[in-house]
Design an enzyme around this catalytic site. Structure first.
Site, PDB file in Angstrom:
ATOM      1  CG  ASP A 164       3.164  -7.444   0.750  1.00 28.27           C
ATOM      2  OD1 ASP A 164       2.608  -7.033   1.793  1.00 28.27           O
ATOM      3  OD2 ASP A 164       2.650  -7.335  -0.372  1.00 28.27           O
ATOM      4  CG  HIS A 189       0.441  -4.496   0.855  1.00 33.48           C
ATOM      5  ND1 HIS A 189       0.275  -5.778   0.374  1.00 33.48           N
ATOM      6  CD2 HIS A 189      -0.789  -3.919   0.781  1.00 33.48           C
ATOM      7  CE1 HIS A 189      -0.989  -5.977   0.045  1.00 33.48           C
ATOM      8  NE2 HIS A 189      -1.659  -4.855   0.275  1.00 33.48           N
ATOM      9  CB  SER A 201      -4.127  -5.897  -1.973  1.00 31.21           C
ATOM     10  OG  SER A 201      -4.155  -6.225  -0.611  1.00 31.21           O
TER      11      SER A 201
END
Length: 433
Positions: free
Chosen positions: A335, A364, A202
């Site tokens: 995602d 995610h 991320s």
């Protein structure tokens, strides 16, 4: 004890509709539990390195199975966050001071003597997401998988995350690669005979990719993996405003608030100082979105005139053309936080150092199709371990002698020394929650 999955059946059988409703409930339950076979797609140039990696890393392209119930980006994201089991790793913690007076925490697995890796074992620097750290399940699983592959993992907890101290009125941000650069040099000096790898998730992936682009061939990192990288921050910011995604934005903002509140006084004092940065601590402490927090604190800390300028200039998609070491990029097509539309497909395809793997599901930080089942390690762990094991092997082979020589050339000469202004404050041992 009745299985939870059969509860709808029992309820339907007791309803006025009787067996007809029960039969429908059975059908729905079976559909939800039925596994679906999924296959990643791979994009990249057919270089000798990429071809060798794909032959040595079957997990990157092999089909995996996932219950149909989890075949949704939102469901998989939430399920992994709530139900993924933790290995409960014990860490040695090292507090490392930065040149500007701030500090970060580096966590390495604390092992009994019989399980410790040799001093020259490869080292993998792990960069968690926005508010993540060494206590998160996906990070702990990565630490364990790295050790099982003979690689020492070092978790880089950015300022304020996982109990890392905040000593100055400054948070890290999507564009802040200074701490990354100092941590890499610190780790290189601590393990001067080891290959260095890096992996980020991320926002950690965004920072790592920006760092690799800035450093180019000068980085001591020999290979890296980016997962769930948001890439295009203006697009990701816009995506947070859509439907259910607002929940993620709110939850991440609350996580930022929890970290920030402990250090609110530092930012108040800075804002009140005659020549202090014009933070807006009253806004930050009650920010309901990441954008609000970034506008009140982050973009001011790093001198961006507006939050939109900060997002536009901090996107790691801009850095892909300048990456000069092998970079494996793993993204999920569904995602909700790092949307597929943000992936810079053309730039990745144009860079021979990049290899992109896109899974049809994963959410995610989800990827619940791992070998340990839906509550075990993420699917990515096996793929990442194979990739770094392959990189270790390829760098040692004669046909990759040039790459290996370049990696050796990046190791420090003479006695190790800290980057200017960086020093170790102390070490402790602690149990991850």
């Amino acid at each position: 004890m009745r299985l939870p999955a059969l509860a709808p059946v029992a309820a339907a059988a007791a309803s006025p509709l009787g067996l007809g409703a029960a039969a429908a409930a059975v059908a729905v339950t079976a559909m939800c539990l039925r596994s679906k076979e999924l296959k990643p797609t791979v994009k990249g140039q057919g270089t000798a390195w990429n071809s060798a990696v794909l032959s040595l890393c079957p997990a990157l392209t092999a089909p995996y199975r996932l219950p149909a119930l989890l075949n949704n980006g939102h469901v998989e994201t939430i399920f992994a966050a709530w139900f993924r089991k933790k290995p409960h790793v014990m860490y040695d913690r090292e507090i490392v001071h930065m040149p500007d007076g701030g500090a970060v925490a580096l966590d390495t697995e604390d092992l009994p003597a019989a399980k410790r890796l040799p001093d020259d074992a490869p080292v993998l620097i792990l960069l968690p997401g926005l508010t993540g750290g060494s206590e998160d399940s996906y990070v702990q699983h990565a630490v364990v998988h790295a050790r099982e592959a003979g690689i020492r993992a070092v978790v880089f907890n950015s300022r304020g995350t996982s109990g890392s101290p905040v000593l100055t009125a400054q948070f890290y941000s999507a564009s802040f690669t200074g701490d990354m650069r100092n941590v890499v040099e610190h780790v290189r000096n601590r393990y001067p005979r080891s290959l260095l790898f890096a992996a980020g998730w991320s926002l950690g992936a965004n920072i790592m990719t920006r760092y690799l682009g800035e450093e180019g061939e000068a980085t001591p990192i020999s290979a890296a993996v980016a997962m769930c990288n948001p890439f295009n921050l203006p697009l990701s910011d816009s995506n947070f405003k859509k439907g259910f995604n607002k929940i993620y934005d709110l939850n991440l903002a609350r996580s930022l608030n929890r970290i920030y509140k402990e250090h609110h006084h530092l930012f108040e004092a800075e804002a009140a100082a005659p020549n202090g940065r014009p933070y807006r601590p009253d806004v930050a402490i009650k920010a309901g979105t990441i954008r609000e927090f970034d506008d009140a604190i982050t973009r001011i800390a790093f001198g961006w005139p507006t939050v939109d300028a900060y997002y536009a200039g901090s996107s790691s998609s801009l850095s892909i053309p300048d990456v000069r070491v092998p970079l494996l990029i793993i993204q999920a097509a569904d995602d909700p936080i790092a949307p597929k539309e943000a992936i810079p497909f053309d730039a990745i395809q144009a860079n021979p150092q990049c290899l992109l793997v896109v899974t049809p599901t994963g959410g995610h930080l989800g990827w619940c199709g791992g070998r340990g089942g839906v509550t075990g390690a993420p699917w990515t762990d096996a793929a990442v371990s194979e990739f770094f094991s392959a990189a270790r092997q390829l760098l040692a082979q004669p046909e990759f002698a040039a790459a290996a020589a370049a990696a050796r050339a990046r190791q420090p000469l003479g006695a190790p020394g800290e980057p200017a202004g960086v020093y170790t404050l102390g070490e402790t041992t602690h149990q991850a929650p």
